[in-house]
Design a protein around this motif. Structure first.
Motif, mmCIF file in Angstrom:
data_model
loop_
_atom_site.group_PDB
_atom_site.id
_atom_site.type_symbol
_atom_site.label_atom_id
_atom_site.label_comp_id
_atom_site.label_asym_id
_atom_site.label_seq_id
_atom_site.Cartn_x
_atom_site.Cartn_y
_atom_site.Cartn_z
ATOM 1 N N GLU A 136 0.860 -1.189 0.000
ATOM 2 C CA GLU A 136 0.000 0.000 0.000
ATOM 3 C C GLU A 136 0.890 1.231 0.000
ATOM 4 O O GLU A 136 1.792 1.350 0.842
ATOM 5 C CB GLU A 136 -0.901 -0.020 1.237
ATOM 6 C CG GLU A 136 -1.934 1.075 1.254
ATOM 7 C CD GLU A 136 -2.881 0.959 2.436
ATOM 8 O OE1 GLU A 136 -3.593 1.939 2.699
ATOM 9 O OE2 GLU A 136 -2.912 -0.097 3.091
ATOM 10 N N TRP A 172 1.149 5.685 -0.675
ATOM 11 C CA TRP A 172 0.516 6.972 -0.848
ATOM 12 C C TRP A 172 1.569 8.055 -0.714
ATOM 13 O O TRP A 172 2.694 7.795 -0.275
ATOM 14 C CB TRP A 172 -0.651 7.173 0.134
ATOM 15 C CG TRP A 172 -0.306 7.178 1.597
ATOM 16 C CD1 TRP A 172 -0.113 8.268 2.389
ATOM 17 C CD2 TRP A 172 -0.149 6.031 2.453
ATOM 18 N NE1 TRP A 172 0.161 7.874 3.682
ATOM 19 C CE2 TRP A 172 0.140 6.514 3.749
ATOM 20 C CE3 TRP A 172 -0.218 4.657 2.266
ATOM 21 C CZ2 TRP A 172 0.367 5.674 4.841
ATOM 22 C CZ3 TRP A 172 0.008 3.814 3.341
ATOM 23 C CH2 TRP A 172 0.295 4.325 4.610
ATOM 24 N N THR A 225 -4.053 -4.698 0.008
ATOM 25 C CA THR A 225 -5.330 -4.346 -0.599
ATOM 26 C C THR A 225 -6.454 -5.281 -0.148
ATOM 27 O O THR A 225 -7.613 -5.014 -0.410
ATOM 28 C CB THR A 225 -5.226 -4.387 -2.134
ATOM 29 O OG1 THR A 225 -4.681 -5.649 -2.526
ATOM 30 C CG2 THR A 225 -4.325 -3.276 -2.643
ATOM 31 N N GLU A 260 -10.940 2.539 -1.465
ATOM 32 C CA GLU A 260 -9.614 3.098 -1.742
ATOM 33 C C GLU A 260 -9.647 4.001 -2.976
ATOM 34 O O GLU A 260 -8.804 3.881 -3.877
ATOM 35 C CB GLU A 260 -8.564 1.996 -1.899
ATOM 36 C CG GLU A 260 -8.221 1.264 -0.623
ATOM 37 C CD GLU A 260 -7.601 2.164 0.436
ATOM 38 O OE1 GLU A 260 -6.591 2.846 0.159
ATOM 39 O OE2 GLU A 260 -8.148 2.195 1.554
ATOM 40 N N GLY A 262 -5.256 6.887 -1.160
ATOM 41 C CA GLY A 262 -6.443 6.076 -1.363
ATOM 42 C C GLY A 262 -7.327 6.223 -0.145
ATOM 43 O O GLY A 262 -6.848 6.080 0.986
ATOM 44 N N ASP A 301 -11.014 5.296 1.895
ATOM 45 C CA ASP A 301 -12.057 4.270 1.954
ATOM 46 C C ASP A 301 -13.343 4.748 1.295
ATOM 47 O O ASP A 301 -13.967 4.013 0.530
ATOM 48 C CB ASP A 301 -12.324 3.861 3.408
ATOM 49 C CG ASP A 301 -11.187 3.018 3.969
ATOM 50 O OD1 ASP A 301 -10.683 2.138 3.251
ATOM 51 O OD2 ASP A 301 -10.805 3.236 5.135
ATOM 52 N N GLU A 309 -12.221 7.324 6.702
ATOM 53 C CA GLU A 309 -11.229 6.281 6.948
ATOM 54 C C GLU A 309 -11.835 5.268 7.912
ATOM 55 O O GLU A 309 -12.343 5.639 8.970
ATOM 56 C CB GLU A 309 -9.948 6.869 7.558
ATOM 57 C CG GLU A 309 -9.114 7.694 6.597
ATOM 58 C CD GLU A 309 -8.408 6.839 5.553
ATOM 59 O OE1 GLU A 309 -8.272 5.619 5.741
ATOM 60 O OE2 GLU A 309 -7.981 7.414 4.530
#
Length: 199
Positions: free
Chosen positions: A22, A24, A43, A78, A92, A94, A122
């Motif tokens: 993951e 970001w 993921t 995401e 990403g 939720d 989130e």
């Protein structure tokens, strides 16, 4: 979690391999969360996280259908969002609610939402750390997100963050109210966890 020393762009982030890590960007700095040794890719979410996401999406879509045109969009799972540019913050989320104005700025080639959503949600997972969530919430608010909900499936609570305001904790015996950013939005917190009423 790892942090890069050189600033990256969203394009750099999207060019990285889809290898179960993951990733970001926060102000151009790469953040990574690797799966535990032998565990599933990041993921893959647990069923409690997925269940809450479905209920959140349902109540947001129900609210959105009652809003006058032009409406924004509710996205989940995401959803990729570039919160800001130069340096880029790309995450990403939720679930998000994006205004009609931001939606209108997207093109057919857009794969990410380019611009701050009105709402960012989130949902906590066991692998989340306090530092990660705090950094994301701070980044959302600094980028102009109007309201952030951090949902805890274990404790069945929602912490509401708004710019320049103290966080507000609501539990499953209370209502979650979206004013002023989500006009008319009210839902019993218990509904986000799969029950109409508190047992």
């Amino acid at each position: 979690m790892a942090s890069a020393t050189t600033l990256m762009t969203t394009e750099d982030l999207l060019a990285m391999p889809d290898d179960g890590v993951e990733r970001w960007l926060i102000r151009g700095e790469l953040r990574e969360k690797r799966p535990p040794e032998g565990g599933p890719p990041m993921t893959v979410r647990n069923r409690y996280h997925s269940r809450v996401l479905m209920f959140v999406g349902h109540v947001l879509l129900d609210w959105l259908e009652r809003q006058p045109e032009p409406r924004g969009q509710v996205l989940g799972g995401e959803a990729g969002v570039r919160l800001r540019r130069t340096p880029d913050s790309t995450v990403g989320v939720d679930a998000v609610y994006v205004s009609a104005e931001v939606v209108a700025q997207q093109t057919d080639e857009t794969t990410l939402i380019d611009g701050a959503p009105i709402l960012a949600v989130e949902i906590l997972s066991p692998s989340d750390t306090v530092e990660e969530i705090d950094e994301k919430v701070d980044s959302y608010l600094a980028a102009g997100v109007g309201v952030v909900w951090v949902i805890d499936p274990h404790d069945r609570t929602v912490t509401v963050y708004r710019p320049e305001a103290e966080p507000e904790l609501v539990n499953r015996a209370q209502e979650l109210i979206g004013e002023p950013h989500l006009p008319g939005f009210r839902v019993p917190v218990a509904r986000l966890f799969g029950s109409e009423t508190v047992s």
